[in-house]
Each structure stands twice: as structure tokens, then as C-alpha cells.
Enzyme design. Structure first.
Site, PDB file in Angstrom:
ATOM      1  N   TYR A  37      -9.579   5.698  -8.302  1.00 26.22           N
ATOM      2  CA  TYR A  37      -8.632   4.738  -8.893  1.00 26.22           C
ATOM      3  C   TYR A  37      -9.032   4.315 -10.293  1.00 26.22           C
ATOM      4  O   TYR A  37      -8.359   3.500 -10.912  1.00 26.22           O
ATOM      5  CB  TYR A  37      -8.436   3.577  -7.900  1.00 26.22           C
ATOM      6  CG  TYR A  37      -8.022   4.165  -6.566  1.00 26.22           C
ATOM      7  CD1 TYR A  37      -6.742   4.702  -6.409  1.00 26.22           C
ATOM      8  CD2 TYR A  37      -8.932   4.328  -5.537  1.00 26.22           C
ATOM      9  CE1 TYR A  37      -6.375   5.344  -5.238  1.00 26.22           C
ATOM     10  CE2 TYR A  37      -8.578   4.971  -4.357  1.00 26.22           C
ATOM     11  CZ  TYR A  37      -7.291   5.477  -4.218  1.00 26.22           C
ATOM     12  OH  TYR A  37      -6.934   6.127  -3.059  1.00 26.22           O
ATOM     13  N   ASP A  83       0.821  -1.216   0.000  1.00 27.16           N
ATOM     14  CA  ASP A  83       0.000   0.000   0.000  1.00 27.16           C
ATOM     15  C   ASP A  83       0.850   1.260   0.000  1.00 27.16           C
ATOM     16  O   ASP A  83       0.524   2.234  -0.666  1.00 27.16           O
ATOM     17  CB  ASP A  83      -0.894   0.041   1.259  1.00 27.16           C
ATOM     18  CG  ASP A  83      -2.229  -0.635   1.017  1.00 27.16           C
ATOM     19  OD1 ASP A  83      -2.389  -1.243  -0.051  1.00 27.16           O
ATOM     20  OD2 ASP A  83      -3.103  -0.551   1.908  1.00 27.16           O
ATOM     21  N   HIS A 111      -5.362   9.466   5.312  1.00 22.75           N
ATOM     22  CA  HIS A 111      -5.117   8.304   6.192  1.00 22.75           C
ATOM     23  C   HIS A 111      -3.814   8.398   6.989  1.00 22.75           C
ATOM     24  O   HIS A 111      -3.618   7.625   7.930  1.00 22.75           O
ATOM     25  CB  HIS A 111      -5.058   7.010   5.364  1.00 22.75           C
ATOM     26  CG  HIS A 111      -6.360   6.634   4.721  1.00 22.75           C
ATOM     27  ND1 HIS A 111      -7.520   6.469   5.438  1.00 22.75           N
ATOM     28  CD2 HIS A 111      -6.682   6.395   3.417  1.00 22.75           C
ATOM     29  CE1 HIS A 111      -8.502   6.135   4.603  1.00 22.75           C
ATOM     30  NE2 HIS A 111      -8.017   6.083   3.377  1.00 22.75           N
ATOM     31  N   ASP A 121     -13.600   7.771  -5.199  1.00 22.07           N
ATOM     32  CA  ASP A 121     -13.606   6.305  -5.192  1.00 22.07           C
ATOM     33  C   ASP A 121     -14.973   5.776  -4.746  1.00 22.07           C
ATOM     34  O   ASP A 121     -15.159   4.575  -4.580  1.00 22.07           O
ATOM     35  CB  ASP A 121     -12.465   5.739  -4.324  1.00 22.07           C
ATOM     36  CG  ASP A 121     -12.210   6.535  -3.068  1.00 22.07           C
ATOM     37  OD1 ASP A 121     -13.039   7.408  -2.730  1.00 22.07           O
ATOM     38  OD2 ASP A 121     -11.176   6.289  -2.395  1.00 22.07           O
TER      39      ASP A 121
HETATM   40 ZN    ZN Z   1     -10.446   6.525  -0.543  1.00 23.67          ZN
END
Ligand code: ZN
Length: 379
Positions: A300, A95, A137, A261
Site C-alpha cells: 500500500y 474495504d 482473502h 505490505d
Molecule cells: Zn496483505
């Protein structure tokens, strides 16, 4: 085009010089593709100054949110070589790969977000948009979910130093956990995240009982949604929860993370929105007439990203643009476009069983938020 609209794009050509690697879902080229479509529609500010150039953030800005030891690891990783203890800090995994210029990239993205704030605060702009931002994040001492440095949190922390009160609204399909964690204990920032339910998607958090702590009790709001949730249900939930909270809190500045997304064809998640549904949200946010720092986020399927954020930029500028994509853009990107020729998507209908389940989950989330959070915020 309405030249009086006080909206500005902050961007850097240097964004495109970095890459997470050929097999990583986050394609940095989506940013240039978006700028290509924006240019094809003639949505530059003027021909001389197409955008405000981003400057790198300073090290002291990063310290507003991240630890010194983590920063040292980021600097080492900037060489492209993986530091021996990288995994402890969330780096070197699939990731969050280590790539050359990783720290420079993070400083550039963060610098663009800080420039957006400067444009709002010092340059009398109403809206500033950083499509590269919204890396929500990243944690105090850990990279997570493709994010190394948390640009929204750093921007908000900077505004808190000025005594401003901020609403952070996150409509990415993933829970805005890093930003929420940074301001979980304060009543100066209200964080609101709508996302696919944590039982079915990374990062596995963002439930309705996460509402802040201490002085921040009631100032974190989470709306988990079931896979398959489509435009209509999403918008209904959004309207029931978000405007009352935003207007009740009455922030000096609104920061939004506009991840796309959530769209039906995104390969990483399972909500069912269309570009039209996304734009309805952007129009609603715009109608609040607040000082607005708009950030990008997830996305994405790169053609979804380009269409959704170009359309969003047109809304921010109060400019109507044709639904049909410009011929020059189609010619240049025929392969990536496939059969797509418009900004809007065909309407999508949920299957009945899924719709029923999604409706139930959404209704119970709204009820819970009304019971627990609304009284604490004074709505
Ligand atoms: Zn996201």
C-alpha cells in the site's frame, strides 16, 4: 540480460482501467508504476512482446472456488450499483467497495493467474509472474480484504483437476485465509502463510494451531509474527520452517503470494522488512528451482511495490540490475519517490524491547510447527 531464462510476465493494460476509488488503500496504479520501472530497467522479454497479455477467466473457472449465488451478486455489482443484499456477501463496505467493472477486473486478474499456469504447463516456462494476482482473502461466498475473486485458489483448483500437487506459500503481511480455507481438507495442497499475528492485524486468524482437517491435517501451516519483526528474524524463521516443508512435500508446482505490505513503511501493517530483506526471500525461493507461479499481493506504499516487484522480476530472470533507479524513472516519478533513489532500503534495527518479544513469539511458533506439522508431513 540472460535471454535463456524461462521466466515470463503476464499483464494487461486493462488492469489500469479499474479503480477501487480515490480514498481506497489499494491503488491499481501501483501495477502500471511497477511496469514503468521494469521497462526503465530494460527488463522486458523483447521489444516486440513486452509481456504475455492476460485474458479474462471464464465463469466456470470462478465456480471452482466460489458459489453460484455469490457470482450472481458479483455480476450485479459489476454495473457499479450496489445490490441490495451486497453486505451479506462482504461487498459495499469500505474495504470492498462496489465499483464499475468490479467483476471484469476480478476475471482479468484471475485470467492472468490462469495464464501463468498455462505458461508453466504448456509453454515450458519455469517461472510466470502476475503482479496483479494474489487476492488471497476472497472466500467461497464472500468478498474480504480488498479481494472479490480468489485467483490463487482458482489457479490451484485448476491444477488439482490435472492431478498436480501444489505448495502455496504466502509471505503477504496478512494471513492467506481464503486460500487456506479452500484447501483445508486436502493433502494435495500444502498452504504455508507467514504473517503479522492475528491479534494485531486483519483477518485475525492464522494461528499455529490451524493445521488443516481430515485428510488435510498437517497441510496448513501458519507462522504468526509480532509487530516490528525485521529482516533477520523473518529470514531465520522462514529458513527453519519453509524449505524443509517445501522439499518434504515436493510439489509439482509452487505458487507464491509475494505481498510487500511486510515492508516497514507500509501504511496498513507493522512488520519491519526492507526491500533487501524481501529480495533475500525471493532469491531463496528461486534457488529451489521449482516450477513457479509468482503472484503479487498486498502493498500500500506504491513505490515499495514498484521497487520490490521490479527487483523480484530481475531475480526471476537471473538478471543483475543497478541499485540506483534509472534517471528516466526518477524524472517521471520524482514526486512519488520523495527521497528514494535506490531499489534497496537502508538497514533497519529493531528497538530492543520489541526485538525480544518478536524473538520469543517467533521461536515458539517454530517449535510448535516442528512438533505438530513436521511429523505429519514426514519432515
Ligand atoms: Zn496483505
Amino acid at each position: 540480460m540472460n535471454e535463456d531464462t524461462k521466466a515470463v510476465l503476464v499483464f494487461s493494460k486493462d488492469f489500469s482501467t479499474h479503480s477501487y476509488g480515490p480514498n481506497h488503500p489499494l491503488k491499481v496504479e501501483r501495477l502500471q508504476l511497477t511496469m514503468d520501472l521494469i521497462r526503465s530497467y530494460g527488463l522486458w522479454d523483447t521489444s516486440d512482446t513486452p509481456w504475455v497479455e492476460a485474458k479474462k477467466a471464464e465463469e466456470q473457472d470462478v465456480y471452482l472456488i466460489h458459489s453460484e449465488e455469490y457470482l450472481e451478486i458479483l455480476k450485479k455489482a459489476n454495473t457499479g450499483r450496489t445490490p441490495s443484499n451486497a453486505l451479506k456477501y462482504g461487498m459495499g463496505s469500505g474495504d470492498n467497495p462496489v465499483f464499475s467493472g468490479l467483476y471484469d477486473w476480478s476475471l482479468m486478474v484471475t485470467g492472468a493467474t490462469l495464464e501463468c499456469i498455462r505458461q508453466i504447463r504448456e509453454n515450458d516456462r519455469d517461472i510466470a509472474f502476475n503482479i496483479a494476482g494474489g487476492l488471497h482473502h476472497a472466500m467461497h461466498s464472500r468478498a474480504a480484504g480488498f479481494c472479490y475473486v480468489n485467483d490463487p485458489a482458482i489457479g490451484i483448483a485448476r491444477m488439482l483437476q490435472e492431478g498436480l500437487r501444489v505448495v502455496y506459500l504466502d509471505i503477504d503481511v496478512h494471513h492467506g485465509d481464503g486460500v487456506e480455507a479452500a484447501f483445508y481438507n486436502t493433502d494435495q495442497v500444502l498452504t504455508i502463510s507467514l504473517h503479522q499475528h492475528g491479534h494485531t492485524l486483519f483477518p485475525g486468524t492464522g494461528f499455529t494451531d490451524e493445521i488443516g482437517e481430515g485428510p488435510g491435517l498437517g497441510y496448513a501451516v501458519n507462522v504468526p509474527l509480532a509487530p516490528g519483526t525485521g529482516d533477520e528474524l523473518y529470514f531465520r524463521v522462514f529458513m527453519e520452517v519453509v524449505p524443509p516443508l517445501v522439499h518434504g512435500f515436493d510439489p509439482d508446482v509452487l505458487v507464491t503470494q509475494l505481498g510487500v505490505d511486510t515492508l516497514e513503511s507500509d501504511p496498513l501493517a507493522a512488520l519491519n522488512l526492507t526491500t533487501n530483506g524481501f529480495i533475500k526471500l525471493v532469491r531463496e525461493i528461486k534457488s529451489w528451482n521449482r516450477k513457479w507461479v509468482a503472484l503479487g499481493g498486498g502493498g500500500y506504499n506504491i513505490m515499495n511495490v514498484a521497487r520490490a516487484w521490479t527487483w523480484a522480476w530481475a531475480v526471476m530472470k537471473d538478471t543483475d540490475i543497478p541499485d540506483s533507479l534509472p534517471e528516466a524513472f526518477i524524472k517521471k516519478h520524482r514526486k512519488e519517490l520523495g527521497r528514494i533513489r535506490t531499489l534497496s532500503d537502508p538497514e533497519r534495527k529493531m528497538n530492543d524491547a520489541m526485538a525480544d518479544q518478536a524473538e520469543k513469539l517467533a521461536v515458539s511458533a517454530v517449535e510448535r510447527i516442528r512438533e505438530t506439522v513436521f511429523p505429519l508431513i514426514g519432515v
